[in-house]
Scaffold this active site. Structure first.
Site, PDB file in Angstrom:
ATOM      1  CG  LEU A   1     -21.318   0.444 -19.706  1.00 12.77           C
ATOM      2  CD1 LEU A   1     -21.023   1.319 -20.908  1.00 12.77           C
ATOM      3  CD2 LEU A   1     -22.407   0.601 -18.710  1.00 12.77           C
ATOM      4  CG  ASP A   2     -14.375   1.072 -21.573  1.00  9.04           C
ATOM      5  OD1 ASP A   2     -14.895   0.385 -22.382  1.00  9.04           O
ATOM      6  OD2 ASP A   2     -14.274   2.320 -22.234  1.00  9.04           O
TER       7      ASP A   2
END
EC number: 5.4.99.25
Length: 283
Positions: free
Chosen positions: A37-38
């Site tokens: 997840l960025d």
């Protein structure tokens, strides 16, 4: 202990940071996550512990649900506002045009090109490393499916909120770009929160600070709903040695759990071909 945590990742923290902090908090030897997840994004991150780190593949194929905000008329190298601003436009947009573009992607299968700044590998190298070296490469598209795509706010100040449910491998940053291309402008991601991975929901996740050991979903609990095959002691010995099983031992046509005569979990079997199954995980 072997199992999974449902973690609510905050913005600005990397997925690796989450893994490191959980490992440090509980003194686990093996910890991993099921999909990056960025740092820009917040929301659900599934973290594997112990032998369950070998089960990350089960989550990779699941669909994901996100909510967030798109920003139009600005072009960033990363396709989100954390990147370098490369260009701007002043294309007049309105709610009707935005809604029409949204509708064109709803329940749509298409070939999507991942962002250059991503972990996708080209000839063994991650693309974000090539991007940082200013190397220009042809990025192979991947087939994705947009199950549901909904505009959740009025268009204002070049921004609009959205809700989207997508297949595995879909980049929401790329979706922002592709949505805007239909409007002859640029699109980028301003905010993103992952709210679901398959049937696993953000509302059941906890922050790292509030996470407790009893929040761990044990591997045996995770597989409780799977079909089971109870074998005698002789066959259990073969299973533990990695023996494949076929239609002579089983009647199911999907992955299943092998248990011994005392109903102890022994192995998870996955489909190899039409009539053959192999042990992919041992308890």
């Amino acid at each position: 202990m072997n199992g999974f945590f449902l973690v609510n990742k905050p913005e600005k923290m990397t997925s690796h940071d989450v893994v490191f902090q959980i490992k440090k908090k509980f003194h686990f030897d093996k910890v991993g996550h099921t999909g990056t997840l960025d740092p820009l994004a917040s929301g659900l991150l599934i973290v594997c512990v112990g032998k369950a780190t070998k089960l990350a593949f089960l989550f990779d194929k699941l669909s994901k649900t996100y909510q967030g905000t798109f920003l139009f008329n600005k072009h960033y190298d990363t396709l989100d506002v954390k990147g370098k601003l490369l260009d701007t436009k002043n294309i007049p947009l309105n709610d009707f045009a935005i809604q029409t573009s949204f509708a064109s992607f709803h329940q749509k299968k298409y070939w999507q090109i991942p962002p250059m700044f991503s972990a996708v590998k080209i000839k063994g190298q991650k693309m974000y490393r090539l991007a940082r070296q200013n190397q220009v490469v042809d990025i192979p598209p991947r087939e994705v499916f947009i199950h549901h795509f909904e505009k959740k706010s009025l268009f204002c100040h070049d921004q609009v909120d959205f809700l989207v449910h997508v297949s595995k491998g879909t980049y929401i940053r790329s979706l922002a770009r592709d949505l805007a291309l239909q409007l002859n402008t640029y699109g980028a991601l301003l905010r993103l929160q992952r709210t679901a991975i398959g049937t696993h929901l953000l509302q059941n996740a906890k922050t790292i600070e509030n996470l407790e050991l009893n929040d761990l979903i044990l591997d045996s609990i995770f597989f409780a709903s799977y079909d089971e095959l109870i074998l005698n002691d002789y066959l259990i010995k073969l299973v533990k040695n990695g023996t494949y099983l076929d239609q002579r031992q089983i009647i199911t046509q999907k992955p299943f759990i092998v248990k011994d005569s005392n109903k102890n979990f022994v192995a998870y079997y996955d489909i190899l071909d039409e009539n053959k199954y192999y042990p992919r995980y041992f308890f």
